[in-house]
Every structure is written in C-alpha cells, then in structure tokens.
Design a protein around this motif. Structure first.
Motif, PDB file in Angstrom:
ATOM      1  N   PHE A  52     -18.219 -32.326 -34.344  1.00 50.03           N
ATOM      2  CA  PHE A  52     -19.244 -31.781 -35.230  1.00 50.03           C
ATOM      3  C   PHE A  52     -18.638 -31.430 -36.570  1.00 50.03           C
ATOM      4  CE2 PHE A  52     -17.339 -28.091 -33.220  1.00 50.03           C
ATOM      5  CZ  PHE A  52     -17.229 -27.174 -34.249  1.00 50.03           C
ATOM      6  N   ALA A  53     -19.508 -31.235 -37.537  1.00 47.13           N
ATOM      7  CA  ALA A  53     -19.098 -30.779 -38.864  1.00 47.13           C
ATOM      8  C   ALA A  53     -19.930 -29.558 -39.218  1.00 47.13           C
ATOM      9  CB  ALA A  53     -19.308 -31.875 -39.899  1.00 47.13           C
ATOM     10  N   TRP A  54     -19.329 -28.612 -39.909  1.00 47.00           N
ATOM     11  CA  TRP A  54     -20.071 -27.469 -40.432  1.00 47.00           C
ATOM     12  C   TRP A  54     -20.665 -27.875 -41.780  1.00 47.00           C
ATOM     13  CZ3 TRP A  54     -21.430 -23.583 -37.540  1.00 47.00           C
ATOM     14  CH2 TRP A  54     -20.619 -23.173 -36.480  1.00 47.00           C
ATOM     15  N   ARG A  55     -21.986 -27.787 -41.888  1.00 47.40           N
ATOM     16  CA  ARG A  55     -22.673 -28.157 -43.120  1.00 47.40           C
ATOM     17  C   ARG A  55     -23.370 -26.944 -43.731  1.00 47.40           C
ATOM     18  NH1 ARG A  55     -23.440 -33.584 -44.266  1.00 47.40           N
ATOM     19  NH2 ARG A  55     -22.586 -34.994 -42.666  1.00 47.40           N
ATOM     20  N   LEU A  56     -23.450 -26.959 -45.052  1.00 49.52           N
ATOM     21  CA  LEU A  56     -24.180 -25.928 -45.771  1.00 49.52           C
ATOM     22  C   LEU A  56     -25.670 -26.239 -45.695  1.00 49.52           C
ATOM     23  CD1 LEU A  56     -23.930 -23.446 -47.728  1.00 49.52           C
ATOM     24  CD2 LEU A  56     -24.041 -25.114 -49.594  1.00 49.52           C
ATOM     25  N   ASP A  57     -26.462 -25.274 -45.304  1.00 51.33           N
ATOM     26  CA  ASP A  57     -27.916 -25.421 -45.349  1.00 51.33           C
ATOM     27  C   ASP A  57     -28.324 -25.222 -46.808  1.00 51.33           C
ATOM     28  OD1 ASP A  57     -30.695 -25.065 -45.300  1.00 51.33           O
ATOM     29  OD2 ASP A  57     -30.665 -24.153 -43.314  1.00 51.33           O
ATOM     30  N   MET A  58     -28.469 -26.324 -47.519  1.00 52.91           N
ATOM     31  CA  MET A  58     -28.654 -26.247 -48.967  1.00 52.91           C
ATOM     32  C   MET A  58     -29.903 -25.456 -49.339  1.00 52.91           C
ATOM     33  SD  MET A  58     -27.470 -26.898 -51.965  1.00 52.91           S
ATOM     34  CE  MET A  58     -26.141 -28.089 -51.666  1.00 52.91           C
ATOM     35  N   LEU A  72     -27.922 -38.846 -48.305  1.00 50.39           N
ATOM     36  CA  LEU A  72     -27.909 -37.456 -47.859  1.00 50.39           C
ATOM     37  C   LEU A  72     -28.036 -37.387 -46.344  1.00 50.39           C
ATOM     38  CD1 LEU A  72     -30.120 -35.597 -50.509  1.00 50.39           C
ATOM     39  CD2 LEU A  72     -27.705 -36.269 -50.610  1.00 50.39           C
ATOM     40  N   TYR A  73     -27.475 -36.335 -45.780  1.00 45.50           N
ATOM     41  CA  TYR A  73     -27.529 -36.131 -44.328  1.00 45.50           C
ATOM     42  C   TYR A  73     -28.950 -35.743 -43.920  1.00 45.50           C
ATOM     43  CZ  TYR A  73     -26.144 -34.534 -39.691  1.00 45.50           C
ATOM     44  OH  TYR A  73     -26.020 -34.376 -38.335  1.00 45.50           O
ATOM     45  N   PRO A  74     -29.451 -36.241 -42.775  1.00 48.75           N
ATOM     46  CA  PRO A  74     -30.830 -35.955 -42.376  1.00 48.75           C
ATOM     47  C   PRO A  74     -31.119 -34.480 -42.119  1.00 48.75           C
ATOM     48  CG  PRO A  74     -29.944 -37.818 -41.147  1.00 48.75           C
ATOM     49  CD  PRO A  74     -28.800 -37.219 -41.900  1.00 48.75           C
ATOM     50  N   SER A 128     -28.832 -29.040 -55.243  1.00 47.63           N
ATOM     51  CA  SER A 128     -29.716 -29.671 -54.270  1.00 47.63           C
ATOM     52  C   SER A 128     -29.535 -31.182 -54.227  1.00 47.63           C
ATOM     53  CB  SER A 128     -31.171 -29.331 -54.574  1.00 47.63           C
ATOM     54  OG  SER A 128     -31.585 -29.926 -55.798  1.00 47.63           O
ATOM     55  N   LEU A 129     -29.029 -31.779 -55.312  1.00 46.25           N
ATOM     56  CA  LEU A 129     -28.820 -33.219 -55.351  1.00 46.25           C
ATOM     57  C   LEU A 129     -27.821 -33.693 -54.304  1.00 46.25           C
ATOM     58  CD1 LEU A 129     -28.640 -33.810 -59.223  1.00 46.25           C
ATOM     59  CD2 LEU A 129     -30.590 -34.225 -57.703  1.00 46.25           C
ATOM     60  N   TRP A 130     -27.011 -32.762 -53.789  1.00 50.45           N
ATOM     61  CA  TRP A 130     -25.965 -33.125 -52.837  1.00 50.45           C
ATOM     62  C   TRP A 130     -26.386 -32.925 -51.389  1.00 50.45           C
ATOM     63  CZ3 TRP A 130     -21.641 -35.564 -54.478  1.00 50.45           C
ATOM     64  CH2 TRP A 130     -21.393 -35.535 -55.849  1.00 50.45           C
ATOM     65  N   GLY A 131     -27.534 -32.315 -51.150  1.00 46.75           N
ATOM     66  CA  GLY A 131     -27.979 -32.106 -49.777  1.00 46.75           C
ATOM     67  C   GLY A 131     -27.071 -31.156 -49.018  1.00 46.75           C
ATOM     68  N   ASP A 132     -27.078 -31.287 -47.700  1.00 50.01           N
ATOM     69  CA  ASP A 132     -26.315 -30.377 -46.832  1.00 50.01           C
ATOM     70  C   ASP A 132     -24.860 -30.844 -46.742  1.00 50.01           C
ATOM     71  OD1 ASP A 132     -28.736 -29.161 -46.501  1.00 50.01           O
ATOM     72  OD2 ASP A 132     -28.963 -29.626 -44.378  1.00 50.01           O
ATOM     73  N   VAL A 133     -24.053 -30.435 -47.699  1.00 50.32           N
ATOM     74  CA  VAL A 133     -22.675 -30.918 -47.796  1.00 50.32           C
ATOM     75  C   VAL A 133     -21.818 -30.396 -46.649  1.00 50.32           C
ATOM     76  CG1 VAL A 133     -22.712 -31.192 -50.300  1.00 50.32           C
ATOM     77  CG2 VAL A 133     -22.092 -28.984 -49.309  1.00 50.32           C
ATOM     78  N   VAL A 134     -20.806 -31.178 -46.290  1.00 49.68           N
ATOM     79  CA  VAL A 134     -19.841 -30.777 -45.260  1.00 49.68           C
ATOM     80  C   VAL A 134     -18.870 -29.756 -45.848  1.00 49.68           C
ATOM     81  CG1 VAL A 134     -17.911 -31.558 -43.830  1.00 49.68           C
ATOM     82  CG2 VAL A 134     -19.985 -32.949 -43.987  1.00 49.68           C
TER      83      VAL A 134
END
Length: 294
Positions: free
Chosen positions: A155-161, A132-134, A193-199
């Motif tokens: 940069f990448a746009w990530r979802l704040d899970m 997972l991303y930090p 939530s198992l996927w963390g902050d996905v791109v």
C-alpha cells in the motif's frame, strides 16, 4: 548575523547515478547565491530509496562537487539517517485525518483508466501528464483498511487532497524570484488540486520526495529553494504540506533547464553524459561553466 537568521540555500541530489550538467547548474547557482548574500550553502543527500541509491554514487557526488570548486557546510544531511522525522510528519497528517492507505496496483489503475477512456471519458492528469489516482479507498472503513494492511498487502499512504484543502480553507501561493514555464514570477497562485491524492509514503519507503523535501527544508532552515523549472508546478503541493504541518515557507527560484540536442532535459535514466565523463575527456571546471552559459 546568527546562522539561524542567515539566508540558507541547499543542493539536494539523489545518489542514483552520477551528476550531469543539469545538476552542475543547480549546484553552482545555489553556491553563488549563498555567497552573494553572505548566506549558507548546504548539501543534502536524498537517499530514501535504499534500493537505487548507492554509496559509490554518493561518493561520486562529493567528488564532482569538489572538482567544480564548491564547498558546503558539514555535516551533510543524509535522508536515510532521518526516517523518524518523516514518520513524525506522516503521523501528524494521519492524526488530522488527511491521509489514507491506497491498495490499487499500477496495473489496476492502468486498467481502470483504459476502461474509462474506451468509453470516451477523459481521465484527469497532473501537470506532468501522469493520470490522477482514482481515490477508491478514501471512504474505506477503518476495519477493512487495518485488515488489509495487517495481511501484508502492499500500500501507499496518500494525501486526501480534498480534505487537505478544506482544512487549509484559503488560497495558497508562493514567492517566485525565477520564473515558471509560462513566465510566471512574483506571487504565484498555487493549485495543489491539480496533483490529486499524491503519494506521501509507501509500505517499503518512509517518505516520498514530496513529503521529505518539505520536512528537510524546514529542519535545515532553508530560506531559499533554487531548483530546476521542472519542479515549478510541484511547489503547489509543497506549499500545501508546509501549511498543514505549520512549517516555514521558503522563497522559491526555478531556473532554466539544461537540455540535450533533442530539447529534452538531461536525466540519469536517459544516460545523459555525466560530469565524470566530461572530466575524463579533459574538461575543466571552467569549461563546465562555459557549457552552462555562466
């Protein structure tokens, strides 16, 4: 029955190589199910990655599917012609405060993980085994974010899970008519939530598969998603995005995978034998169906 109310299925390959037996299974199952319920069968070309997707491979997709005897409605949706749709979805999530730009490179993330694991820590991983991303930049001041983006930093746009799940505020699930790796079927509980902050997008790409697939399915009126079991767990994130973006929920059916002699799923990157190779060797569409157990 009006088209908008008819069951609607789709086959959505990416033209990064030629189709193989695994693609053939998914395409045939979608076409058969659409025919069985007097529904619609659509084709979508998932070509957001303009560096890896080629016109030659796209032409090969049409050739292979036509050879298999499949027919689909026109026009074909090509993702590269609909970047504005993904931009709109991304902006909606941004307005909700649910995405953030992430700047750590893959190398920096790998070093962070190695340092943590060297001290005996177990770094969390997603269902596919990817770390997972930090999430360092979740709390970064907006001025710093803007300055780094303006400087041209990748940069990448990530979802704040965490923020996304807090906004939804209730458990998610989906209707499964196939089965998951452990036999899951019926009403399946989703745990994004198992996927963390996905791109969801990158500076150079307007949308990741994760975002594009839910936008496309909604805009095409897809009611039934029939696809390989390797995407079973990813459905949890798709259900989260559908809920956040107020998009309709399809029924899902995850089918068995076609495996090679070593028990691995077929893939373009692994050089799995293509339908074009099989055709050149004398195989017929009927032979393909026999190979697939159909």
């Amino acid at each position: 029955m009006p088209p908008a109310n008819r069951p609607t299925f789709r086959f959505a390959p990416s033209p990064t190589g030629r189709l193989h037996l695994g693609h053939a299974l998914s395409a045939i199952l979608n076409a058969q199910e659409a025919q069985r319920v007097a529904g619609r069968f659509l084709l979508r070309i998932e070509n957001t990655d303009l560096t890896r997707c080629t016109p030659e491979n796209e032409a090969g997709i049409y050739e292979d599917l036509t050879w298999l005897g499949l027919r689909w409605e026109e026009p074909v949706r090509r993702q590269s012609e609909h970047f504005a749709d993904y931009k709109d979805a991304l902006e909606r999530l941004q307005a909700l405060g649910l995405i953030y730009p992430s700047f750590l490179s893959r190398g920096e993330v790998r070093r962070r993980i190695a340092d943590a694991e060297a001290t005996g820590q177990r770094w969390p991983r997603d269902p596919d085994g990817v770390p997972l991303y930090p999430g360092d930049e979740r709390g970064m001041p907006d001025a710093e974010r803007q300055a780094r983006m303006a400087s041209g930093a990748p940069f990448a746009w990530r979802l704040d899970m965490h923020a996304a799940l807090m906004r939804v505020g209730h458990p998610l699930s989906w209707t499964e008519t196939g089965e998951g790796p452990a036999g899951e079927t019926g009403q399946v509980q989703a745990d994004p939530s198992l996927w963390g902050d996905v791109v969801l997008a990158r500076k150079e790409f307007p949308a990741s598969y994760t975002l594009a697939v839910v936008v496309d399915d909604a805009l095409q009126g897809i009611t039934h998603v029939v696809r390989g079991r390797d995407l079973f767990h990813a459905t949890a994130v798709h259900r989260l995005l559908q809920t956040l973006l107020d998009l309709p929920e399809p029924t899902y059916h995850h089918h068995r995978l076609v495996l090679d002699g070593e028990g691995r799923k077929l893939s373009k990157s692994a050089g799995s034998q293509s339908l074009a190779d099989l055709r050149a060797a004398g195989a017929t569409p009927g032979d393909i169906r026999v190979m697939l157990g159909l």
